[in-house]
Design a protein around this motif. Structure first.
Motif, PDB file in Angstrom:
ATOM      1  N   ASP A  99     -15.546 -99.084  22.385  1.00  0.00           N
ATOM      2  CA  ASP A  99     -14.102 -99.132  22.610  1.00  0.00           C
ATOM      3  C   ASP A  99     -13.843-100.386  23.431  1.00  0.00           C
ATOM      4  OD1 ASP A  99     -11.510 -98.910  23.492  1.00  0.00           O
ATOM      5  OD2 ASP A  99     -11.831 -97.085  24.666  1.00  0.00           O
ATOM      6  N   LEU A 100     -13.377-101.437  22.771  1.00  0.00           N
ATOM      7  CA  LEU A 100     -13.179-102.727  23.442  1.00  0.00           C
ATOM      8  C   LEU A 100     -11.796-102.864  24.062  1.00  0.00           C
ATOM      9  CD1 LEU A 100     -14.971-105.203  20.999  1.00  0.00           C
ATOM     10  CD2 LEU A 100     -15.919-103.795  22.843  1.00  0.00           C
ATOM     11  N   ASN A 101     -10.925-101.887  23.830  1.00  0.00           N
ATOM     12  CA  ASN A 101      -9.593-101.896  24.437  1.00  0.00           C
ATOM     13  C   ASN A 101      -8.808-103.170  24.130  1.00  0.00           C
ATOM     14  OD1 ASN A 101      -8.962 -99.420  25.863  1.00  0.00           O
ATOM     15  ND2 ASN A 101     -10.722 -99.877  27.176  1.00  0.00           N
ATOM     16  N   ALA A 102      -8.968-103.687  22.923  1.00  0.00           N
ATOM     17  CA  ALA A 102      -8.226-104.886  22.525  1.00  0.00           C
ATOM     18  C   ALA A 102      -8.023-104.877  21.021  1.00  0.00           C
ATOM     19  CB  ALA A 102      -8.967-106.148  22.948  1.00  0.00           C
ATOM     20  N   ASP A 103      -6.802-105.153  20.602  1.00  0.00           N
ATOM     21  CA  ASP A 103      -6.416-105.236  19.198  1.00  0.00           C
ATOM     22  C   ASP A 103      -6.208-106.716  18.857  1.00  0.00           C
ATOM     23  OD1 ASP A 103      -4.242-105.448  17.003  1.00  0.00           O
ATOM     24  OD2 ASP A 103      -4.704-103.322  16.935  1.00  0.00           O
ATOM     25  N   PRO A 104      -6.635-107.166  17.673  1.00  0.00           N
ATOM     26  CA  PRO A 104      -6.476-108.585  17.344  1.00  0.00           C
ATOM     27  C   PRO A 104      -5.059-109.019  17.014  1.00  0.00           C
ATOM     28  CG  PRO A 104      -7.438-107.412  15.493  1.00  0.00           C
ATOM     29  CD  PRO A 104      -7.377-106.434  16.627  1.00  0.00           C
ATOM     30  N   HIS A 105      -4.123-108.079  16.898  1.00  0.00           N
ATOM     31  CA  HIS A 105      -2.752-108.439  16.518  1.00  0.00           C
ATOM     32  C   HIS A 105      -1.687-107.872  17.447  1.00  0.00           C
ATOM     33  CE1 HIS A 105      -4.179-110.141  12.748  1.00  0.00           C
ATOM     34  NE2 HIS A 105      -4.859-109.016  12.525  1.00  0.00           N
ATOM     35  N   ASP A 106      -1.934-106.720  18.035  1.00  0.00           N
ATOM     36  CA  ASP A 106      -0.890-106.030  18.793  1.00  0.00           C
ATOM     37  C   ASP A 106      -1.440-105.570  20.146  1.00  0.00           C
ATOM     38  OD1 ASP A 106       1.175-105.953  16.587  1.00  0.00           O
ATOM     39  OD2 ASP A 106      -0.454-104.854  15.598  1.00  0.00           O
ATOM     40  N   GLY A 107      -0.580-104.959  20.947  1.00  0.00           N
ATOM     41  CA  GLY A 107      -1.020-104.456  22.241  1.00  0.00           C
ATOM     42  C   GLY A 107      -0.853-105.476  23.352  1.00  0.00           C
ATOM     43  N   ASP A 108      -1.559-105.248  24.462  1.00  0.00           N
ATOM     44  CA  ASP A 108      -1.338-106.005  25.694  1.00  0.00           C
ATOM     45  C   ASP A 108      -2.512-106.873  26.115  1.00  0.00           C
ATOM     46  OD1 ASP A 108       1.267-104.745  26.297  1.00  0.00           O
ATOM     47  OD2 ASP A 108       0.076-102.927  26.533  1.00  0.00           O
ATOM     48  N   SER A 109      -3.441-107.166  25.221  1.00  0.00           N
ATOM     49  CA  SER A 109      -4.607-107.940  25.633  1.00  0.00           C
ATOM     50  C   SER A 109      -4.215-109.375  25.971  1.00  0.00           C
ATOM     51  CB  SER A 109      -5.684-107.933  24.545  1.00  0.00           C
ATOM     52  OG  SER A 109      -5.216-108.529  23.355  1.00  0.00           O
ATOM     53  N   THR A 110      -5.017-109.990  26.826  1.00  0.00           N
ATOM     54  CA  THR A 110      -4.785-111.357  27.294  1.00  0.00           C
ATOM     55  C   THR A 110      -5.712-112.315  26.558  1.00  0.00           C
ATOM     56  OG1 THR A 110      -4.127-110.605  29.496  1.00  0.00           O
ATOM     57  CG2 THR A 110      -4.900-112.875  29.307  1.00  0.00           C
ATOM     58  N   GLY A 111      -5.149-113.363  25.973  1.00  0.00           N
ATOM     59  CA  GLY A 111      -5.965-114.372  25.315  1.00  0.00           C
ATOM     60  C   GLY A 111      -6.575-113.959  23.999  1.00  0.00           C
ATOM     61  N   ASN A 112      -6.184-112.808  23.489  1.00  0.00           N
ATOM     62  CA  ASN A 112      -6.627-112.289  22.190  1.00  0.00           C
ATOM     63  C   ASN A 112      -8.148-112.346  22.003  1.00  0.00           C
ATOM     64  OD1 ASN A 112      -6.450-111.119  19.693  1.00  0.00           O
ATOM     65  ND2 ASN A 112      -4.991-112.594  18.863  1.00  0.00           N
ATOM     66  N   PRO A 113      -8.900-111.679  22.889  1.00  0.00           N
ATOM     67  CA  PRO A 113     -10.357-111.738  22.774  1.00  0.00           C
ATOM     68  C   PRO A 113     -10.899-111.059  21.529  1.00  0.00           C
ATOM     69  CG  PRO A 113      -9.715-110.085  24.379  1.00  0.00           C
ATOM     70  CD  PRO A 113      -8.468-110.824  24.012  1.00  0.00           C
ATOM     71  N   ALA A 114     -10.215-110.015  21.018  1.00  0.00           N
ATOM     72  CA  ALA A 114     -10.702-109.329  19.822  1.00  0.00           C
ATOM     73  C   ALA A 114     -10.700-110.275  18.628  1.00  0.00           C
ATOM     74  CB  ALA A 114      -9.851-108.098  19.532  1.00  0.00           C
ATOM     75  N   ALA A 115      -9.637-111.066  18.489  1.00  0.00           N
ATOM     76  CA  ALA A 115      -9.576-112.024  17.384  1.00  0.00           C
ATOM     77  C   ALA A 115     -10.674-113.073  17.513  1.00  0.00           C
ATOM     78  CB  ALA A 115      -8.206-112.692  17.347  1.00  0.00           C
ATOM     79  N   LYS A 116     -10.975-113.487  18.742  1.00  0.00           N
ATOM     80  CA  LYS A 116     -12.034-114.480  18.958  1.00  0.00           C
ATOM     81  C   LYS A 116     -13.393-113.911  18.576  1.00  0.00           C
ATOM     82  CE  LYS A 116      -9.509-116.724  22.731  1.00  0.00           C
ATOM     83  NZ  LYS A 116      -9.451-116.950  24.203  1.00  0.00           N
ATOM     84  N   LEU A 117     -13.636-112.648  18.926  1.00  0.00           N
ATOM     85  CA  LEU A 117     -14.907-112.025  18.561  1.00  0.00           C
ATOM     86  C   LEU A 117     -15.025-111.896  17.046  1.00  0.00           C
ATOM     87  CD1 LEU A 117     -17.520-110.569  19.341  1.00  0.00           C
ATOM     88  CD2 LEU A 117     -16.190-108.459  19.568  1.00  0.00           C
TER      89      LEU A 117
END
Length: 226
Positions: A99-117
């Motif tokens: 559970d990385l707690n980050a969505d590549p398109h939506d939500g509140d993550s900073t710097g979009n780390p899911a998309a980078k991964l």
């Protein structure tokens, strides 16, 4: 971590010396599968919320996910408890999960780390796990789900409908050395007999859903492994 997003104006120098990168842990569990090693890389980064303008949790979530990008690339700033330097060696096979707690398109993550991964050339994204139930839930629940940019069938967690809505935050990501042949999210639709296993809030099990993949190892026999 070089060039980390740690808010140095929030944490004192003394606190920075003591603060670990991992809010919980980063695990590298080498498993021998039929004579070859596959590294299970597991973590549970902090949610990128529940903080203030300093965005300490959002920044930490970013760096905890970025760690895996660096680790699978063999970054030499990384060392373990025995002083051994570096992440994985070139060509080593792995599966990043958690559970990385980050969505590549939506939500509140900073710097979009899911998309980078997901954009790492070492990560196999040939199949994105989907479910019928996640799309069904987004339609039934409405709210902020109707404004999301990412496909609802990719969601893996059923969060509050006003914010952040349902998101893709749970991942099973194999390395390019493993062929994905099938993948999915266990999220039955509301009219499915198995729906009671996941349900709507209050959930009988969890607000997160199980993500699974089938992989084939690359060899001339192409034996199937789960």
């Amino acid at each position: 971590m070089p060039d980390s997003m740690l808010p140095t104006d929030w944490y004192s120098a003394e606190e920075q010396e003591l603060l670990r990168l991992s809010s919980k842990s980063h695990w590298d569990i080498p498993l021998k599968v039929k004579g070859r090693v596959v590294h299970v890389l597991a973590s549970h980064p902090t949610p990128p919320v529940f903080d203030g303008d300093e965005d300490r949790n959002g920044r930490r979530n970013h760096d905890e996910i970025r760690f895996w990008i660096d680790y699978i690339a063999g970054a030499d700033y990384i060392y373990d408890d025995k002083g051994r330097v570096g992440g994985l060696k070139p060509g080593e096979q792995f599966v990043i999960l958690g559970d990385l707690n980050a969505d590549p398109h939506d939500g509140d993550s900073t710097g979009n780390p899911a998309a980078k991964l997901l954009a790492s050339p070492l990560v196999n994204t040939s199949i994105t796990p989907v479910s019928i139930g996640s799309a069904d839930a987004a339609l039934r629940q409405g709210g902020i789900n109707t404004t999301h940019l990412g496909g609802a069938d990719f969601d893996t967690a059923d969060f509050a409908d006003w914010t952040p809505g349902n998101l893709r935050v749970d991942y099973v990501l194999p390395s390019m050395g493993l062929d994905m042949v099938n993948a999915g999210v266990f999220w039955p639709a509301a009219n499915d007999p198995l729906f009671d296993l996941v349900g709507d809030w209050p959930f009988p099990s969890s607000d997160h859903r199980l993500v699974w993949i089938d992989v084939l190892k690359k060899n001339k026999h192409r034996k199937r492994e789960k």
